[in-house]
Every structure is written in C-alpha cells, then in structure tokens.
Design a protein around this motif. Structure first.
Motif, PDB file in Angstrom:
ATOM      1  N   HIS A 120       0.848  -1.202   0.000  1.00 49.25           N
ATOM      2  CA  HIS A 120       0.000   0.000   0.000  1.00 49.25           C
ATOM      3  C   HIS A 120       0.881   1.249   0.000  1.00 49.25           C
ATOM      4  O   HIS A 120       2.095   1.170   0.273  1.00 49.25           O
ATOM      5  N   PRO A 121       0.318   2.427  -0.322  1.00 50.58           N
ATOM      6  CA  PRO A 121       1.112   3.661  -0.420  1.00 50.58           C
ATOM      7  C   PRO A 121       1.832   4.052   0.869  1.00 50.58           C
ATOM      8  O   PRO A 121       2.865   4.722   0.823  1.00 50.58           O
ATOM      9  N   GLY A 122       1.305   3.645   2.030  1.00 53.36           N
ATOM     10  CA  GLY A 122       1.912   4.034   3.291  1.00 53.36           C
ATOM     11  C   GLY A 122       3.198   3.311   3.620  1.00 53.36           C
ATOM     12  O   GLY A 122       3.821   3.588   4.655  1.00 53.36           O
ATOM     13  N   MET A 123       3.628   2.411   2.750  1.00 51.80           N
ATOM     14  CA  MET A 123       4.862   1.671   3.024  1.00 51.80           C
ATOM     15  C   MET A 123       6.097   2.563   2.949  1.00 51.80           C
ATOM     16  O   MET A 123       7.190   2.157   3.326  1.00 51.80           O
ATOM     17  N   TYR A 124       5.935   3.802   2.470  1.00 51.30           N
ATOM     18  CA  TYR A 124       7.033   4.762   2.515  1.00 51.30           C
ATOM     19  C   TYR A 124       7.353   5.148   3.956  1.00 51.30           C
ATOM     20  O   TYR A 124       8.466   5.550   4.273  1.00 51.30           O
ATOM     21  N   GLY A 125       6.358   5.059   4.831  1.00 48.15           N
ATOM     22  CA  GLY A 125       6.566   5.416   6.228  1.00 48.15           C
ATOM     23  C   GLY A 125       5.511   6.378   6.731  1.00 48.15           C
ATOM     24  O   GLY A 125       4.669   6.872   5.977  1.00 48.15           O
ATOM     25  N   LYS A 126       5.563   6.660   8.013  1.00 50.83           N
ATOM     26  CA  LYS A 126       4.545   7.496   8.650  1.00 50.83           C
ATOM     27  C   LYS A 126       4.660   8.961   8.225  1.00 50.83           C
ATOM     28  O   LYS A 126       5.737   9.439   7.847  1.00 50.83           O
ATOM     29  N   PHE A 127       3.538   9.672   8.314  1.00 53.91           N
ATOM     30  CA  PHE A 127       3.524  11.096   8.014  1.00 53.91           C
ATOM     31  C   PHE A 127       2.285  11.718   8.647  1.00 53.91           C
ATOM     32  O   PHE A 127       1.364  11.025   9.069  1.00 53.91           O
ATOM     33  N   ALA A 128       2.290  13.037   8.725  1.00 50.24           N
ATOM     34  CA  ALA A 128       1.164  13.773   9.287  1.00 50.24           C
ATOM     35  C   ALA A 128       0.865  14.977   8.410  1.00 50.24           C
ATOM     36  O   ALA A 128       1.777  15.574   7.827  1.00 50.24           O
ATOM     37  N   ILE A 129      -0.415  15.333   8.306  1.00 46.83           N
ATOM     38  CA  ILE A 129      -0.847  16.489   7.528  1.00 46.83           C
ATOM     39  C   ILE A 129      -1.591  17.433   8.468  1.00 46.83           C
ATOM     40  O   ILE A 129      -2.619  17.064   9.033  1.00 46.83           O
ATOM     41  N   LEU A 130      -1.063  18.635   8.653  1.00 44.88           N
ATOM     42  CA  LEU A 130      -1.656  19.611   9.563  1.00 44.88           C
ATOM     43  C   LEU A 130      -2.320  20.729   8.774  1.00 44.88           C
ATOM     44  O   LEU A 130      -1.732  21.297   7.848  1.00 44.88           O
ATOM     45  N   GLU A 131      -3.554  21.047   9.158  1.00 43.52           N
ATOM     46  CA  GLU A 131      -4.300  22.132   8.520  1.00 43.52           C
ATOM     47  C   GLU A 131      -4.717  23.140   9.583  1.00 43.52           C
ATOM     48  O   GLU A 131      -4.931  22.783  10.744  1.00 43.52           O
ATOM     49  N   PHE A 132      -4.887  24.409   9.177  1.00 41.15           N
ATOM     50  CA  PHE A 132      -5.139  25.487  10.110  1.00 41.15           C
ATOM     51  C   PHE A 132      -6.388  26.281   9.729  1.00 41.15           C
ATOM     52  O   PHE A 132      -6.782  26.313   8.569  1.00 41.15           O
ATOM     53  N   GLU A 133      -6.989  26.925  10.741  1.00 48.27           N
ATOM     54  CA  GLU A 133      -8.201  27.700  10.503  1.00 48.27           C
ATOM     55  C   GLU A 133      -7.918  28.926   9.648  1.00 48.27           C
ATOM     56  O   GLU A 133      -8.683  29.276   8.755  1.00 48.27           O
ATOM     57  N   ASP A 134      -6.813  29.604   9.939  1.00 55.33           N
ATOM     58  CA  ASP A 134      -6.467  30.821   9.212  1.00 55.33           C
ATOM     59  C   ASP A 134      -6.024  30.461   7.798  1.00 55.33           C
ATOM     60  O   ASP A 134      -5.077  29.696   7.605  1.00 55.33           O
ATOM     61  N   ALA A 135      -6.683  31.042   6.822  1.00 57.63           N
ATOM     62  CA  ALA A 135      -6.376  30.728   5.421  1.00 57.63           C
ATOM     63  C   ALA A 135      -4.954  31.112   5.035  1.00 57.63           C
ATOM     64  O   ALA A 135      -4.405  30.579   4.061  1.00 57.63           O
ATOM     65  N   SER A 136      -4.347  32.024   5.780  1.00 60.94           N
ATOM     66  CA  SER A 136      -2.980  32.449   5.449  1.00 60.94           C
ATOM     67  C   SER A 136      -1.930  31.438   5.904  1.00 60.94           C
ATOM     68  O   SER A 136      -0.761  31.548   5.530  1.00 60.94           O
ATOM     69  N   ASP A 137      -2.351  30.465   6.704  1.00 61.53           N
ATOM     70  CA  ASP A 137      -1.422  29.444   7.185  1.00 61.53           C
ATOM     71  C   ASP A 137      -1.490  28.223   6.270  1.00 61.53           C
ATOM     72  O   ASP A 137      -2.513  27.524   6.214  1.00 61.53           O
ATOM     73  N   ALA A 138      -0.416  27.963   5.573  1.00 64.44           N
ATOM     74  CA  ALA A 138      -0.391  26.863   4.609  1.00 64.44           C
ATOM     75  C   ALA A 138      -0.457  25.511   5.309  1.00 64.44           C
ATOM     76  O   ALA A 138       0.050  25.337   6.419  1.00 64.44           O
ATOM     77  N   THR A 139      -1.098  24.551   4.646  1.00 66.66           N
ATOM     78  CA  THR A 139      -1.116  23.175   5.134  1.00 66.66           C
ATOM     79  C   THR A 139       0.318  22.644   5.140  1.00 66.66           C
ATOM     80  O   THR A 139       1.111  22.943   4.249  1.00 66.66           O
ATOM     81  N   VAL A 140       0.649  21.858   6.165  1.00 63.55           N
ATOM     82  CA  VAL A 140       2.011  21.351   6.321  1.00 63.55           C
ATOM     83  C   VAL A 140       1.995  19.824   6.388  1.00 63.55           C
ATOM     84  O   VAL A 140       1.184  19.233   7.100  1.00 63.55           O
ATOM     85  N   VAL A 141       2.888  19.193   5.629  1.00 60.33           N
ATOM     86  CA  VAL A 141       3.117  17.756   5.740  1.00 60.33           C
ATOM     87  C   VAL A 141       4.380  17.576   6.581  1.00 60.33           C
ATOM     88  O   VAL A 141       5.413  18.170   6.284  1.00 60.33           O
ATOM     89  N   TYR A 142       4.263  16.763   7.630  1.00 54.53           N
ATOM     90  CA  TYR A 142       5.378  16.559   8.557  1.00 54.53           C
ATOM     91  C   TYR A 142       5.922  15.148   8.424  1.00 54.53           C
ATOM     92  O   TYR A 142       5.176  14.171   8.498  1.00 54.53           O
ATOM     93  N   LEU A 143       7.241  15.060   8.215  1.00 55.86           N
ATOM     94  CA  LEU A 143       7.929  13.777   8.133  1.00 55.86           C
ATOM     95  C   LEU A 143       8.997  13.751   9.220  1.00 55.86           C
ATOM     96  O   LEU A 143       9.930  14.565   9.208  1.00 55.86           O
ATOM     97  N   GLU A 144       8.877  12.838  10.160  1.00 59.87           N
ATOM     98  CA  GLU A 144       9.798  12.772  11.284  1.00 59.87           C
ATOM     99  C   GLU A 144      11.038  11.962  10.938  1.00 59.87           C
ATOM    100  O   GLU A 144      10.943  10.882  10.354  1.00 59.87           O
ATOM    101  N   GLY A 145      12.204  12.488  11.305  1.00 63.19           N
ATOM    102  CA  GLY A 145      13.453  11.784  11.076  1.00 63.19           C
ATOM    103  C   GLY A 145      14.170  11.505  12.381  1.00 63.19           C
ATOM    104  O   GLY A 145      13.743  11.950  13.448  1.00 63.19           O
ATOM    105  N   VAL A 146      15.274  10.776  12.301  1.00 64.21           N
ATOM    106  CA  VAL A 146      16.041  10.431  13.502  1.00 64.21           C
ATOM    107  C   VAL A 146      16.793  11.647  14.034  1.00 64.21           C
ATOM    108  O   VAL A 146      16.763  11.949  15.234  1.00 64.21           O
ATOM    109  N   THR A 147      17.466  12.372  13.149  1.00 64.02           N
ATOM    110  CA  THR A 147      18.252  13.530  13.581  1.00 64.02           C
ATOM    111  C   THR A 147      17.680  14.859  13.114  1.00 64.02           C
ATOM    112  O   THR A 147      18.074  15.913  13.618  1.00 64.02           O
TER     113      THR A 147
END
Length: 285
Positions: free
Chosen positions: A214-241
């Motif tokens: 399945h597509p998630g085999m690349y690894g975990k990720f998170a998608i953050l969205e905000f109420e204020d339209a001026s704040d862009a959606t962010v995709v977060y990828l966690e690393g070791v360092t």
C-alpha cells in the motif's frame, strides 16, 4: 488547547508576509541577502518560519523593501515580538521536535498515518513510556520522563472540551500487534483506543495486513491544517536527527492523495473499533 499567541505560528505568518513583500519588490532571496550582508539561507529560513525573527530583522527587511506605511511596519514588528515568546513546551527545556509541537498546538485538523506505533495523541501513559524507552535506549530516566510528559501534554489538543482538534488516524495493523511494554499495557492501550474512537471529532481506522502492499509503506507522516487561510497546510515527516516540513502545493497534494488511498484501503471506523476490541481481549487473556 491552542494558546492565543503561538510563537511557531507567528513566525510562519510573519515569514509569509515578508516573502510577499520581497516578491512585490521583485527581488530574489539572494539579492536581499547581498543587500543586508547575510547568507541567503538566513533569508530563506526567516521566510519559512524555521528561524527566530527579531524586530531588527523586520526593520532591516522593511527598509530594503521600501515599506513606508508605519502601520504595516508596526504590525510586522509586533508579530516579531510575539514570535519570540515561549510556548508551553519550553517549560520542559530542550524538546527536539518543538517546531512540530508548535504547529500541532495551533492546528485545526490533523491527519496521521502510523505504521509501527500507536499515534502519540492516542497513547496511554504506560504505552508512551514504553515506546520512548525502546526508541531512545540511551536516554536517562529524567529524559524519558520529560519526553513522556510532553507527549501526554500534547493530548490536550484532542481532549479539550471547548476547541478540540479534528483528528483522523490510519494505523497499520503492525502497530497494534507489536507488543510494547507487555500484554497488560497493550490491553489497556487497545481499550483506550476504543474510548478515543468514540469521540465525535476523532476518526480511527485500522489498515489490516490483508491489504498487502500500500502507499503508506514509505513510512509514517502527518498532515496539519489550520483555521487561518494564510497558514499553509504542512506535511510533517519525522526523522532520527532532523525533521522535514513540506508546504509546497504539489507536495501537500501528493500526500493528501496518498492519505485518501490509505483511508479507502483501511477498515471503516466501526470495523476498526471491533477489530481493536477483539485485540484488547486477546491481550487480556
């Protein structure tokens, strides 16, 4: 609960406004850096909110961009001042992923895919401690305790009775079957997931082994969205360092589509809840 002044979000908004001023002036980051005798990377980090912005930085940049409206300058200076305030997480000392915590604290919605562990916002104290002990075996007892307390404090975003975050989690079956701590801890964790999944603003889906690749085999990720339209959606990828924050529309689109595929492949919310109930019973035997 999100604070009224979130320094991480203030930095992002201020950086966005400074980028707009630069683009309106028709200047490149390299040209601005040359005018101020600083590195191009500093300008880039100021604009993407990854670096603290001083009021002097704002004054110098407004001078380069020819901003004459004192109201605009004063507003940007105030944002710079607020961006240097401390968020709740600073009370715990040096937190490695403080940028992410700042974004999560202010996010209106969060979509996560977890492949190996139960999502942090849904963890019990004992499970969280066991995960942290296993992932950072060289940490001291004090450091493990600090990390655990920070993780539990983050959960205020989904337990807030007034303004909870909209939360959607797709969790791989592997994360639920990996015994972390012991069977009793796992049983309690499964029961906690069942409880969390009953919250109206929380959706939990299990991605079973039976779906195969399945597509998630690349690894975990998170998608953050905000109420204020001026704040862009962010995709977060966690690393070791180090961690990666993606904001470009194409990147956000690709991960959003990946998430839709994962949601479609996963068991529905009711099926997922039943699946977890049965797992809790297995661990309790």
């Amino acid at each position: 609960m999100a604070s009224s002044v979130n320094p991480t979000v203030r930095r992002r908004r201020l950086g966005s406004e400074l980028r707009k001023l630069r683009e309106q002036k028709g200047m490149t980051a390299e040209e601005v850096a040359a005018r101020l005798l600083v590195s191009q990377s500093k300008i880039s980090r100021l604009e993407n909110g990854r670096r603290s912005i001083s009021q002097r930085d704002v004054r110098d940049l407004c001078g380069v961009y020819g901003v004459e409206d004192h109201r605009v300058v004063d507003s940007l200076m105030q944002m710079a001042k607020e961006s240097r305030q401390q968020g709740w997480w600073h009370a715990f000392g040096d937190v490695p992923y403080s940028v992410y915590i700042g974004l999560e604290t202010d996010a209106a919605s969060l979509r996560v895919y977890e492949s190996l562990v139960v999502p942090g916002l849904l963890q019990t104290p004992e499970y969280a401690r066991a995960v942290i002990e296993g992932m950072w075996p060289e940490n001291t007892t004090a450091e493990i305790e600090k990390r655990t307390k920070v993780r539990l404090k983050r959960q205020d975003r989904i337990t807030d009775p007034v303004n909870p975050m909209r939360y959607w989690a797709v969790v791989d079956e592997a994360a639920l079957r990996r015994v972390t701590g012991d069977e009793r801890i796992m049983s309690d964790q499964m029961q906690h997931l069942v409880k969390c999944s009953s919250m109206p603003h929380v959706t939990l889906q299990v991605l079973p082994y039976s779906v195969g690749a399945h597509p998630g085999m690349y690894g975990k990720f998170a998608i953050l969205e905000f109420e204020d339209a001026s704040d862009a959606t962010v995709v977060y990828l966690e690393g070791v360092t180090s961690d990666l924050y993606l904001e470009k529309p194409n990147d956000v689109h690709d991960y959003s589509m990946m998430y839709e595929h994962l949601r479609a492949l996963a068991l529905g919310p009711d099926q997922s809840r039943q699946f977890i109930i049965e797992l809790a019973e297995e661990y309790a035997q």
